[in-house]
Design an enzyme around this catalytic site. Sequence first.
Site, mmCIF file in Angstrom:
data_model
loop_
_atom_site.group_PDB
_atom_site.id
_atom_site.type_symbol
_atom_site.label_atom_id
_atom_site.label_comp_id
_atom_site.label_asym_id
_atom_site.label_seq_id
_atom_site.Cartn_x
_atom_site.Cartn_y
_atom_site.Cartn_z
ATOM 1 N N HIS A 73 5.554 -12.479 -52.466
ATOM 2 C CA HIS A 73 6.579 -11.492 -52.794
ATOM 3 C C HIS A 73 5.895 -10.225 -53.300
ATOM 4 C CE1 HIS A 73 9.816 -14.362 -52.602
ATOM 5 N NE2 HIS A 73 9.523 -14.991 -53.711
ATOM 6 N N CYS A 121 12.660 -6.931 -53.508
ATOM 7 C CA CYS A 121 11.700 -8.000 -53.202
ATOM 8 C C CYS A 121 11.451 -8.011 -51.702
ATOM 9 C CB CYS A 121 12.248 -9.347 -53.670
ATOM 10 S SG CYS A 121 11.135 -10.714 -53.307
HETATM 11 MN MN MN Z 1 10.202 -16.930 -54.537
#
Ligand code: MN
Length: 153
Positions: A73, A121
């Site tokens: 991420h 994200c």
């Molecule tokens: Mn995650």
Amino acid sequence: MSTEATTKVFTHQTEPFRWEEIPLLAYKEEGTHFHKITRQVLFEGGDKLGCQWRYFEISEGGHSTLEKHDHIHSVMILRGRGEALVGDEVRAIGTMDLVYVPSMTWHQFRANCNDYLGFLCLVNCDRDRPIRPTDEDLRDLRRNPKVADFIRT
Ligand code: MN
């Protein structure tokens, strides 16, 4: 899955942290391992861009799932303050901070500062499913008192 967000050229903000025609979704389809968190997919990604861009928002007292996975991420905090666990480190985070979550690393985000925690994200479109901790993993994680105090399952 809709490709609206990738094919539409301009998408205006309609109110703070909401965008035209982008639905406010449940964080995950089911489970009790997260709390007070929503998901909006800003860009679906696809063939020419192999990643997806999401905006998550945790309201006061909420948290994301404690999990790990092979994919990584790249996170930018857009709203508010909170704390994040990455690996064995718990850190205060706030607007415009960046958080990198490496492969196969335990992570969890919390809005525990009487504020929202909203963050972008970035993930691969093609990604593995998150793994949640076993009882043994939890025992290991809880050996660190700071981590033990932080995590929610
Ligand atoms: Mn995650």
